[in-house]
Design a protein around this motif. Structure first.
Motif, mmCIF file in Angstrom:
data_model
loop_
_atom_site.group_PDB
_atom_site.id
_atom_site.type_symbol
_atom_site.label_atom_id
_atom_site.label_comp_id
_atom_site.label_asym_id
_atom_site.label_seq_id
_atom_site.Cartn_x
_atom_site.Cartn_y
_atom_site.Cartn_z
ATOM 1 N N PHE A 108 33.771 32.937 36.876
ATOM 2 C CA PHE A 108 33.592 32.078 38.034
ATOM 3 C C PHE A 108 33.931 32.811 39.329
ATOM 4 C CE2 PHE A 108 36.013 29.467 41.094
ATOM 5 C CZ PHE A 108 34.983 28.684 41.587
ATOM 6 N N ASP A 109 33.082 32.603 40.324
ATOM 7 C CA ASP A 109 33.319 33.107 41.674
ATOM 8 C C ASP A 109 32.757 32.066 42.641
ATOM 9 O OD1 ASP A 109 33.543 34.358 44.098
ATOM 10 O OD2 ASP A 109 32.312 36.105 43.564
ATOM 11 N N PHE A 110 33.646 31.448 43.452
ATOM 12 C CA PHE A 110 33.166 30.360 44.304
ATOM 13 C C PHE A 110 32.135 30.820 45.333
ATOM 14 C CE2 PHE A 110 37.408 31.573 46.023
ATOM 15 C CZ PHE A 110 37.043 32.070 47.259
ATOM 16 N N ASN A 111 32.027 32.117 45.533
ATOM 17 C CA ASN A 111 31.004 32.639 46.438
ATOM 18 C C ASN A 111 29.651 32.808 45.752
ATOM 19 O OD1 ASN A 111 32.616 32.964 48.830
ATOM 20 N ND2 ASN A 111 33.647 34.676 47.791
ATOM 21 N N ASP A 112 29.622 32.633 44.423
ATOM 22 C CA ASP A 112 28.391 32.826 43.650
ATOM 23 C C ASP A 112 27.929 31.487 43.074
ATOM 24 O OD1 ASP A 112 26.307 33.598 42.046
ATOM 25 O OD2 ASP A 112 27.537 34.746 40.616
#
Length: 458
Positions: A179-183
């Motif tokens: 998980f990456d909130f920018n992706d």
């Protein structure tokens, strides 16, 4: 004798005309109750008179009786316009510090004065009961003047967040991992809400949901997810989005971790970055699933609070989360504690008389309940003018209570009670009273002519 009888008839007809004229004049007076002149005959006799041949002595006014049946409704756009649908009365007082000295009224045209107190057009204070803010029950049946604060208290920091949602059971796992909130391709769903610090500053809180498939399933595929990763972020005042992690004390079976960058091979040093929600085959949280997730402090998350309390934490309280074969739905995402300074935006009054104040910060507060009173004998009330009445010994003392209880009646907001005058009937009564006056006047004239004839006998 006959002249006195005719004079009493003139007086009665005049009283009837006055009463009917007063009714007609108040046809548009809110809460006005019509009156009816009631008469009785005058009769006197003695032991020396013959009852069979004795005539009456005329007429007298017995009473001017008020008629308390309800008037029709007129609908307005003002929520402070009230009417009672029942036998209750509003209570108003001249002096807010002496609520015991009050009057009763059916005229519910109220407004807020310059001190945010509920008053009528004459500046009299509407009386009500204080309410327990937690249970919304009447704290005391001692009626007092009602005041609505235009500012809702001091700001309070967010602490408890209540969440109720459904996560779809056939959600496709995202393409990218971890998980990456920018992706956007690394999470399945996201929602946002506003929380507040101890100074009342707002922050954007974003929750990300990442669908995971169960590797132990009979036929594991990317779209039979029954496990979800949950990540939360806070966007601080500088616009920077910071990950808000669960407290490390969370059960390890429900932690989402990543290797420690300094020592990725040591699992004991793994960093907790989120928490896991697991569901059983009935779409309910599996046994042991924690539903109260304690998050780390804002200071630990590196959130710039600008002078507010850095030890602030959030408790994520999940209320009946489900994983059914239906769409993603957030049924509730409620900030129980947090609020910034709010300003009065709207006032509503429900059928039970609860005064609900709405503020610009989204808070709704019950500030009191409108008091109602009734008496045993309404016709015994003393009229004061201005559609006001006082209790008397004949009416009995005022009985206090709530709207929608017993015979007090419900309160209708945005509605006023018109006078209970039937204009058609009043005009008929006016004609009748006029004819009675003319007949009595004619009888007086005949008596006068007879006396003149007697005086002219020589």
């Amino acid at each position: 004798m006959s002249m006195n009888i005719a004079l009493s008839g003139l007086g009665a007809a005049q009283k009837d005309l006055n009463t009917t004229s007063n009714n007609i004049a108040n046809a548009n007076t809110f809460g006005f109750k019509e009156s009816r002149a009631e008469f009785g005959d005058v009769y006197s006799s003695s032991i020396f008179s013959n009852a069979k041949t004795t005539t009456g002595g005329g007429v007298q006014t017995s009473t001017v009786a008020q008629q308390f049946h309800e008037g029709s409704s007129i609908y307005t756009n003002n929520p402070l316009d009230l009417r009672v649908s029942g036998s209750g009365f509003f209570a108003v007082a001249d002096n807010k510090n002496e609520p015991a000295n009050n009057n009763l009224t059916r005229n519910g045209a109220f407004h807020l004065n310059n001190e945010n107190e509920l008053v009528n057009s004459e500046g009299k204070f509407l009386l009500g009961y204080p309410v327990n803010k937690e249970s919304n029950t009447v704290a005391s049946y001692e009626a007092k003047s009602m005041k609505i604060d235009d500012i809702f208290g001091q700001p309070t920091k967010s602490n408890n967040i209540k969440v109720s949602l459904n996560l779809p059971n056939k959600e496709t796992a995202p393409k990218n991992s971890p998980f990456d909130f920018n992706d956007p391709d690394s999470f399945s769903r996201s929602t946002s809400s506003t929380i507040y610090d101890s100074l009342g500053k707002p922050y954007k809180m974003t929750t990300y949901y990442v669908a995971k498939y169960d590797p132990n399933a009979v036929a594991p595929t990317p779209n039979n997810a029954n496990t979800w990763e949950v990540h939360q972020t806070i966007t601080n005042n500088s616009g920077e989005e910071r990950l808000l992690k669960p407290d490390p004390s969370l059960n390890k079976n429900y932690q989402v971790t990543i290797p420690d960058p300094t020592d990725p091979t040591d699992p004991t040093k793994a960093q907790v970055v989120g928490y896991i929600m697991k569901f059983d085959q009935n779409g309910q949280p599996e046994a042991g699933q924690p539903l109260n997730i304690q998050m780390e402090t804002f200071a630990s998350a590196g959130i710039d609070v600008g002078g507010a309390d850095p030890t602030q934490t959030l408790n994520m309280n999940y209320d009946d989360p489900t994983q059914y074969a239906s769409a993603f739905e957030v049924r509730k995402f409620e900030d129980v504690d947090g609020a910034t300074t709010g300003y009065l935006s709207k006032v509503d009054i429900d059928p039970e008389g609860n005064i609900l104040a709405s503020y610009s910060n989204g808070k709704d507060v019950v500030v009191g309940r409108v008091a109602l009173a009734r008496v045993s004998n309404e016709q015994g009330l003393a009229q004061l003018g201005g559609t006001l009445w006082n209790t008397t010994q004949e009416s009995g003392q005022a009985i206090w209570g709530d709207a929608s209880q017993g015979s007090f009646g419900a309160i209708k907001s945005g509605t006023l009670e018109q006078s209970n005058i039937d204009m058609t009937q009043e005009l008929v009564d006016l004609i009748t009273a006029q004819r009675n006056f003319q007949a009595s006047s004619r009888a007086l004239d005949v008596n006068n002519q007879l006396q003149q004839n007697i005086l002219q006998i020589r």
